[in-house]
Every structure is written in C-alpha cells, then in structure tokens.
Design an enzyme around this catalytic site. Structure first.
Site, PDB file in Angstrom:
ATOM      1  N   LYS A  32       0.854  -1.195   0.000  1.00 29.87           N
ATOM      2  CA  LYS A  32       0.000   0.000   0.000  1.00 29.87           C
ATOM      3  C   LYS A  32       0.886   1.240   0.000  1.00 29.87           C
ATOM      4  O   LYS A  32       1.948   1.262   0.645  1.00 29.87           O
ATOM      5  CB  LYS A  32      -0.885  -0.050   1.246  1.00 29.87           C
ATOM      6  CG  LYS A  32      -1.956   1.024   1.302  1.00 29.87           C
ATOM      7  CD  LYS A  32      -2.894   0.742   2.476  1.00 29.87           C
ATOM      8  CE  LYS A  32      -3.996   1.780   2.590  1.00 29.87           C
ATOM      9  NZ  LYS A  32      -4.936   1.474   3.685  1.00 29.87           N
ATOM     10  N   SER A 107      -9.603   1.239   2.714  1.00 25.87           N
ATOM     11  CA  SER A 107      -8.810   2.068   1.837  1.00 25.87           C
ATOM     12  C   SER A 107      -7.694   1.318   1.106  1.00 25.87           C
ATOM     13  O   SER A 107      -7.096   1.873   0.191  1.00 25.87           O
ATOM     14  CB  SER A 107      -8.208   3.209   2.658  1.00 25.87           C
ATOM     15  OG  SER A 107      -7.358   2.701   3.657  1.00 25.87           O
ATOM     16  N   SER A 131      -9.643  -1.274   6.789  1.00 29.39           N
ATOM     17  CA  SER A 131      -9.120  -1.133   5.427  1.00 29.39           C
ATOM     18  C   SER A 131      -8.419  -2.344   4.847  1.00 29.39           C
ATOM     19  O   SER A 131      -8.000  -2.314   3.692  1.00 29.39           O
ATOM     20  CB  SER A 131      -8.158   0.038   5.371  1.00 29.39           C
ATOM     21  OG  SER A 131      -8.910   1.200   5.240  1.00 29.39           O
TER      22      SER A 131
END
Ligand code: GLN
Length: 437
Positions: A32, A107, A131
């Site tokens: 990420k 996310s 997330s």
C-alpha cells in the site's frame, strides 16, 4: 515471472507506481502506498505528497525484501486511508476485478485488486478501521489485520497512530502463514511493536465462535450477505465448530467512538504537511507562513482530508476534549471488555465483513460522508480494540460479487485465524475474477 503490469494497471488502476522485477525473484509483492519505499514515489494517495521519494523502506517492506521478495508496485488507496471505497485517491480509482464499474473497497483497494488479479501475489495492506478486510471482502480474497503492535509501523504514513496495523491480502490462505512471520516482530524504531508474544502458528485451533446479536440482528445487512452468512455458519458447523449467539451491547457505540479517535489522531498527523518538508513544494513563497500553509493545504488536500481535519480539531479542542475524545477512549475500553468477556468462552467472534457487496461508483457518488462511515459498523469494532481479524471469501451475490466472512480473535491470537483461513480454503471454492487480466 514476467508480468505486464502496464496493461494490467491501465485496466484496474491498482498501482500508483510500479516496475518490472527481476525474473529470478523468490516472490513478488506489492505494498500500500502509505508504506515508505526507497525506490518508489510514496504519496499515500495524496496530491500533497506528490514527488516524495522516501530515503528509507518501511520496516515491513524491508523485511519482505530481506526475505527475498521483489516489490513490484505501490497500491492505490484512499488519501491517507480516509475512506471505504478507494474513491478518495488523488491518483485514479482502482476498479473491482469482478465488475469494473464497482469499487475495490478501501482504503487498501489497490492491494485487494492486486491480490485478486495477479497470480501468486501477496500485498501489504494497512488497516485503521477496516481497510484490510473491507477490500478483501469486496475483491474476494483473504485479508488479515494482525493485533495492533504485531507488525512495526516504522515507515508507515500515519493515519491514527493508536489504530494503524500493517497486514496481508492474498488469494491464497497459505500466504498468511507464510508471510505473517516475515513482517512481524519487534522493531527498535517502533516502541509499540516491541513487546509481543511470539507467534505460535499451528498450535491453536478454532473450536467455538460467537455471533454478536447487536451486529447481525438489526437492519442494515443486505439479503445476499445475510444468506451467505447463514450458509457459512452451516459450513462452520460441519467443521465441528460450536456456534452461539451472544450479546455485546457496546458495539453500537463503536462507530462514533472510532470516528472521534481516528479523526483526532489524523488531524494532528496531517499538521506535518505544510509544503516545506515532504513532497509537493509548489506554493507561493512570498506569502506569510500562515497564509502559505493555508493556501498550500487548501490546494493539495482532498475534500475528505479537509473534513477530517475539521472534525478531529474540533473533538480535541479545549472544552470539548472531555465530551468527545476522552469519552471515546472510555468507550474503546468498554468495547475491549465486551470482547474479552466473549473470549473467556469462545475462540473468535464471527460476523459478515461488510454489510453489502461492493457498490457501483454511481451508487457511491450518491452516498453522504455519514453513509460511508456507517458502512464500517462491522469492521470498526475489532479495529478500535486492536484485535486481529480475518476476512475469508464466503459466497457470491446474485450479480456474482464476492461476499466476506470476518473472524476476530483475542489480542495476539492470529494463530486461530490462520488455522481457520486454511481450513476454510480447503473446503470453500474461491472464484477467480471474471474479468481476466
Ligand atoms: N473506512 C474507515 C475510515 O475511513 C477505515 C479506513 C482505514 O482503515 N484506513 O476511517
């Protein structure tokens, strides 16, 4: 292994940066984009960090590389982790591999997409309030958020320091056992990672699970998700797992408490982006300091980041802190106590991961901020308590969209989750995305 990441990324927009990796790499992973990486621009989905090339690797990335992994890309995400659908990224929106008109979740949306689309791929995700498991459930892959403190946060671009956890997303349950030990462990650079019981994988089995009535009995869970939850309970029974409904009355306070704590912490963390230290520096330097900061932040922070700065600054203000922030901390304690009581008799709490399947982008654009905050009501409780949790793919809606089942275990009990993920994987047929790379 040769991957045509350019074509794949054009289709799904799952990476904010990517590159070819050596053919002889032991394994390939992505991370990420709020984890710093030496050789990739790191923006955390924010325009304000455009042009930031960190001088060091975040500890989890460093450890994956030391284990022989090649980092092939940084995955797209909601700006600083603020969101549930990855639609708050400043750099395009990742597309769900089961339906390009739908969200990957958020996310860590890009990570879930990469895990679903790339063969033999593991992705590092980060969860503050859900997330990892939310996008895992929307993209039909396994997602594991470990106990808070299990994995070092050094090099993580903070959202909420008391909540953030680095974890894993993969199409294969066996990757969780393989890579959790690689990224775990104490790190002198992150004091919250220093004290932790060792992982004892393979030693504990999941035998009994509890379903909190408050989470599943109300409105708000779609028919498809409920049907697949119920058939998953049957599968658990056939694995000789005892199931009982329990009451966890504090769960209903988790959303307000989470959004107070998370925005309070986020608003202080964002103060460091002032146009002088990291990334983007194009502001009008003839202005006075305060005016420079204001104009810079107005220009480069997205709307959701601004909303969270306002909310978080308010809840910490003198005169309000007791009413909001300190109260939220007390609620967090009460939720932890509710879970601990359940774990006296059960190995895990089980609920659906998300209340609905991945929505279409036109549906998301009609949602208010509050609507999307409320969608986290199942994933926030384990996150606010710092407890490890796992999403496994457990079914598909009528339109063929994946549905997830979430298990939460007591602090440091990742072993029972991994045991479950592997047993689940051997009996449940996980589908590959219809839309082929
Ligand atoms: N959707 C939640 C939020 O917006 C959780 C996101 C996250 O875990 N980073 O805060």
């Amino acid at each position: 292994m040769k991957l045509n990441l350019k074509d794949i990324n054009e289709r799904y927009e799952m990476f904010t940066a990517f590159s070819d990796v050596p053919d002889d790499s032991k394994f390939i992973f992505s991370a990420k984009d709020n984890l710093t990486s030496k050789d990739f621009e790191t923006t955390a989905g924010s325009k304000i960090l455009k042009g930031y090339f960190p001088p060091f690797d975040a500890t989890p990335i460093k450890k994956m590389r030391e284990a022989g992994g090649a980092l092939c890309g940084k995955t797209n995400m909601d700006e600083f982790g603020f969101g549930t659908f990855s639609t708050n990224s400043a750099f395009g929106i990742p597309k769900n591999p089961f339906d390009l008109n739908r969200s990957c979740g958020g996310s860590s949306g890009g990570s879930a997409c990469a895990a679903a689309v790339l063969d033999d791929h593991v992705s590092l995700g980060v969860s503050t309030g859900g997330s990892i498991v939310c996008p895992a459930s929307f993209c039909g892959v396994y997602g594991l958020a470990p106990s808070y403190g299990r994995v070092s946060r050094y090099g993580l671009i903070d959202y909420g320091n008391s909540l953030d956890k680095v974890g894993l997303l993969s199409f294969k349950a066996s990757d969780l056992r393989k890579y959790l030990p690689v990224i775990s462990g104490k790190d002198v650079h992150d004091p919250t990672s220093c004290v932790q019981p060792e992982l004892e994988l393979g030693k504990k089995k999941m035998k009994a699970v509890a379903i909190p009535e408050e989470a599943v009995k109300g409105e708000g869970i779609s028919k498809d998700v409920m049907a697949s939850f119920e058939s998953s309970l049957e599968s658990l029974k056939s694995m000789s797992i005892d199931i009982e409904y329990v009451s966890m009355p504090t769960l209903k306070y988790s959303i307000p408490a989470y959004y107070v704590i998370a925005t309070s912490e986020a608003s202080t963390n964002l103060a460091r982006y002032c146009g002088m230290r990291y990334g983007q520096q194009e502001g009008d330097l003839t202005l006075k300091f305060d005016d420079y900061f204001t104009s810079f932040r107005s220009q480069y922070f997205g709307d959701e980041a601004k909303r969270r700065i306002l909310l978080g600054t308010f809840t910490r203000m003198v005169g309000y802190a007791d009413r909001y922030y300190n109260k939220a901390l007390q609620v967090r304690e009460a939720i932890i106590n509710d879970y601990k009581k359940v774990f006296e008799r059960f190995d895990a709490v089980v609920t659906p991961t998300m209340p609905f399947v991945s929505p279409r982008f036109d549906e998301i654009s009609k949602m208010s901020a509050l609507d999307s905050y409320k969608a986290d009501f199942l994933t926030v409780p384990p996150n606010i308590t710092g407890m490890p949790h796992l999403s496994v793919p457990c079914g598909y809606s009528q339109e063929g969209m994946p549905i997830g089942l979430m298990f939460t275990s007591d602090h440091w009990n990742e072993d029972v989750l991994i045991d479950m993920a592997e047993r689940w994987d051997s009996s449940f047929k996980v589908r590959h995305a219809e839309v082929k790379a």
